[in-house]
Scaffold this active site. Structure first.
Site, PDB file in Angstrom:
ATOM      1  CD  GLU A 117      -2.788   1.287   2.495  1.00  0.00           C
ATOM      2  OE1 GLU A 117      -2.778   0.380   3.365  1.00  0.00           O
ATOM      3  OE2 GLU A 117      -3.623   2.172   2.364  1.00  0.00           O
ATOM      4  CE  LYS A 169      -6.140  -0.128   1.663  1.00  0.00           C
ATOM      5  NZ  LYS A 169      -6.946  -0.831   2.896  1.00  0.00           N
TER       6      LYS A 169
HETATM    7  P1  13P Z   1      -9.379   4.120   4.057  1.00  0.00           P
HETATM    8  O1  13P Z   1     -10.097   3.457   2.935  1.00  0.00           O
HETATM    9  O2  13P Z   1      -9.903   4.677   5.147  1.00  0.00           O
HETATM   10  O3  13P Z   1      -8.203   4.884   3.217  1.00  0.00           O
HETATM   11  O4  13P Z   1      -8.271   3.075   4.761  1.00  0.00           O
HETATM   12  C1  13P Z   1      -7.843   2.074   4.271  1.00  0.00           C
HETATM   13  C2  13P Z   1      -6.441   1.688   4.825  1.00  0.00           C
HETATM   14  O5  13P Z   1      -6.226   0.682   5.074  1.00  0.00           O
HETATM   15  C3  13P Z   1      -5.496   2.646   5.010  1.00  0.00           C
HETATM   16  O6  13P Z   1      -4.434   2.161   5.361  1.00  0.00           O
END
Ligand code: 13P
Length: 340
Positions: free
Chosen positions: A176, A221
């Site tokens: 991510e 992500k």
């Molecule tokens: P959000 O969808 O609220 O951005 O959170 C996702 C997430 O896992 C952030 O690390």
């Protein structure tokens, strides 16, 4: 025992996405502050029990849940471990393993995510506890001068080292790299987000390649390509087109799935934008959601920390999960969403 690619594919199965319920103790406190609820081990358990007990959502629309360390070890009020509760709905338990974004020395306003030291041992324990996938979030902030190479590169490198350690442990890494929409000042344009997201993803995939990570056993992500929260507004089509274009230019087709975060978007925007991407078509990977706020915000407000509101909160969560399931197939409609 399923292999990494099979787990990754299960996480992005058609019509399903991931629930990010891995708010750290600090973050969940901020969420509970919005409903005037004290954050305690019990209130955090009750909240997660409300979500995981929403059977229709968990069994039909959610493939996996990202948990925080405390929640992975926690049980529902009747003593059933949360991990078992998820498994009963064919949901995979996942774990947030990073230790948070810390100031990047010499680069004011920028961060690097920490947590690599000792990670091998922690992953081994998490696997014992039932985690099949993990999450690490690197944060790229767009300041007055944009992110520095130092910030992009330090985060990309850490993500790759984390991903390699996960795969060694038989755990699927969710990679991510978040280009922040809701940072400060948050007034950047969508064009700037597109450039920075492209540069970030290119560096992340170069680092993953150098680290020897098997791309068929990861989930990416990313953020969508959107303006900063205080930036000029844009159309859904513009977001969809720029996001798909950026991903196609940087994400190899061997990656089985991309599951977006929702930070900086309303619940409805997150659904509308995802659905619009599927209308473009020609996508080599599964494209779905891994939302935190955009799946939970309505349920959290409906719950308000009160046992008598659990059914109403679950109804709100089921609705949001269903809307995003439709969006992940290009089938979301605004009037259906609003009719609920
Ligand atoms: P959000 O969808 O609220 O951005 O959170 C996702 C997430 O896992 C952030 O690390």
């Amino acid at each position: 025992m399923p292999n990494l690619a099979q787990i990754a594919q299960q996480l992005v199965a058609t019509g399903k996405g991931i629930l990010a319920a891995d708010e750290s103790t600090g973050t969940i406190k901020k969420r509970f502050d919005t409903i005037g609820l004290e954050s305690t081990e019990t209130s955090r358990r009750d909240y997660r029990e409300m979500l995981f007990g929403a059977k229709e959502a968990m069994s039909q629309y959610i493939s996996g849940v990202i948990l925080f360390d405390e929640t992975l070890r926690q049980s529902a009020s009747d003593g059933t471990p949360f991990v078992e509760m998820l498994r009963a709905n064919n949901c995979l338990p996942g774990i947030k393993v990073d230790m948070g974004a810390k100031p990047l020395p010499g680069h004011e306003g920028e961060t690097v995510t920490e947590g690599l030291d000792g990670l091998r041992d922690r992953l081994a324990e998490y696997r014992e506890l039932g985690a099949t996938f993990a999450k690490w979030r690197g944060v790229i902030a767009i300041g007055e001068k944009g992110p520095t190479r130092a910030s992009i590169h330090a985060n990309a490198h850490a993500l790759a080292r984390y991903a390699a350690l996960c795969q060694e442990a038989g755990i699927v890494p969710i990679v991510e790299p978040e280009v922040l929409a809701d940072g400060k000042p948050g007034n950047h344009t969508i064009e700037v987000c597109e450039t920075v997201t492209g540069e970030t993803l290119a560096d992340v995939f170069e680092q993953l390649r150098i680290a020897g990570v098997d791309l068929s056993g990861i989930i990416l992500k990313p953020n969508m390509v959107i303006p900063g929260i205080n930036g000029p507004t844009v159309s859904v089509e513009d977001v969809a087109e720029r996001t798909v274009r950026t991903l196609k230019a940087t994400v190899p087709a061997t990656v089985p799935g991309i599951a977006f975060l929702s930070g900086g978007q309303t619940c409805e925007q997150a659904s509308a934008n995802l659905s619009a991407m599927h209308k473009i078509g020609g996508l080599p990977w599964a494209l779905t959601f891994s939302y935190g706020r955009a799946l939970q915000a309505e349920a959290l407000a409906a719950w308000g920390g009160k046992a008598e509101n659990v059914a109403a909160a679950q109804k709100a969560f089921v609705h949001r999960a269903r809307m995003n399931s439709l969006a992940s197939q290009g089938l979301w409609e605004a009037d259906v969403d609003r009719a609920a």
